[in-house]
Design a protein around this motif. Sequence first.
Motif, PDB file in Angstrom:
ATOM      1  N   ASP A  91       0.881  -1.163   0.000  1.00  5.38           N
ATOM      2  CA  ASP A  91       0.000   0.000   0.000  1.00  5.38           C
ATOM      3  C   ASP A  91       0.921   1.215   0.000  1.00  5.38           C
ATOM      4  O   ASP A  91       1.807   1.322   0.855  1.00  5.38           O
ATOM      5  CB  ASP A  91      -0.879   0.045   1.251  1.00  5.38           C
ATOM      6  N   ILE A 104      -4.113   7.066  -1.597  1.00  5.13           N
ATOM      7  CA  ILE A 104      -3.688   5.734  -1.159  1.00  5.13           C
ATOM      8  C   ILE A 104      -3.807   4.801  -2.357  1.00  5.13           C
ATOM      9  O   ILE A 104      -4.887   4.648  -2.929  1.00  5.13           O
ATOM     10  CB  ILE A 104      -4.559   5.200   0.001  1.00  5.13           C
ATOM     11  N   GLU A 106      -3.678   1.095  -3.070  1.00  6.49           N
ATOM     12  CA  GLU A 106      -3.728  -0.162  -2.318  1.00  6.49           C
ATOM     13  C   GLU A 106      -3.274  -1.349  -3.152  1.00  6.49           C
ATOM     14  O   GLU A 106      -3.555  -1.424  -4.344  1.00  6.49           O
ATOM     15  CB  GLU A 106      -5.151  -0.413  -1.817  1.00  6.49           C
ATOM     16  N   ASN A 107      -2.580  -2.276  -2.486  1.00  8.27           N
ATOM     17  CA  ASN A 107      -2.163  -3.537  -3.097  1.00  8.27           C
ATOM     18  C   ASN A 107      -1.537  -3.355  -4.477  1.00  8.27           C
ATOM     19  O   ASN A 107      -1.973  -3.958  -5.454  1.00  8.27           O
ATOM     20  CB  ASN A 107      -3.338  -4.516  -3.171  1.00  8.27           C
ATOM     21  N   GLY A 130       0.832  -4.707   1.680  1.00  5.50           N
ATOM     22  CA  GLY A 130      -0.414  -4.649   0.926  1.00  5.50           C
ATOM     23  C   GLY A 130      -1.595  -5.111   1.756  1.00  5.50           C
ATOM     24  O   GLY A 130      -1.516  -6.118   2.452  1.00  5.50           O
ATOM     25  N   SER A 133      -4.042  -0.784   4.587  1.00 14.25           N
ATOM     26  CA  SER A 133      -4.997   0.338   4.573  1.00 14.25           C
ATOM     27  C   SER A 133      -6.427  -0.160   4.719  1.00 14.25           C
ATOM     28  O   SER A 133      -7.208   0.387   5.502  1.00 14.25           O
ATOM     29  CB  SER A 133      -4.854   1.149   3.286  1.00 14.25           C
ATOM     30  N   ALA A 134      -6.778  -1.194   3.964  1.00 12.06           N
ATOM     31  CA  ALA A 134      -8.137  -1.747   4.043  1.00 12.06           C
ATOM     32  C   ALA A 134      -8.381  -2.378   5.409  1.00 12.06           C
ATOM     33  O   ALA A 134      -9.451  -2.189   6.012  1.00 12.06           O
ATOM     34  CB  ALA A 134      -8.357  -2.764   2.935  1.00 12.06           C
ATOM     35  N   ASP A 139      -8.445   5.933   5.000  1.00 10.94           N
ATOM     36  CA  ASP A 139      -8.775   6.645   3.770  1.00 10.94           C
ATOM     37  C   ASP A 139      -8.069   8.001   3.801  1.00 10.94           C
ATOM     38  O   ASP A 139      -7.256   8.262   4.690  1.00 10.94           O
ATOM     39  CB  ASP A 139     -10.288   6.762   3.556  1.00 10.94           C
TER      40      ASP A 139
END
Length: 150
Positions: A91, A104, A106-107, A130, A133-134, A139
């Motif tokens: 991330d 951001i 992500e992955n 990775g 963040s999720a 966010d």
Amino acid sequence: MRALITALALSLAVPLAACGSEAADEATIPLTIAMDGKTHNFHVEVARTPEEQEKGLMFRTGLPADGGMLFPFPKPKIASFWMQNTVIPLDMIFVRADGSIDRIAENTIPESLEPVVSGGEVAAVLELAGGTSAKLGLDETAKVTWKDEK
């Protein structure tokens, strides 16, 4: 003779292992990400020089859950990263000078040569494992803070 060689190898390995762990502790700085009243603490490596920033997390096979790498810039700029020779998904958190998050990504895809670019000028980029963040529900409303004494 074999016992002597083994004893010599072990006597050299123990001090070297101790030095390695101390160096790793000294090589990280505390970093926090705050959002919605929650604070997430990390201990990240810092890529300060152009050479360190070019290498980044290449060839790493994993990151600790509270680890990562921070790429601070001397002055804010549009940042562009790629994943060449990076074998784990990351991330990428693009951080403005005030600690707010610009973007951001992500992955990000391991080994990809496709540029991952900030949306605007940023003072730093934070790379985390990775999916972090999720997992944390981060966010662009989050705030990133750190103190780099060097």
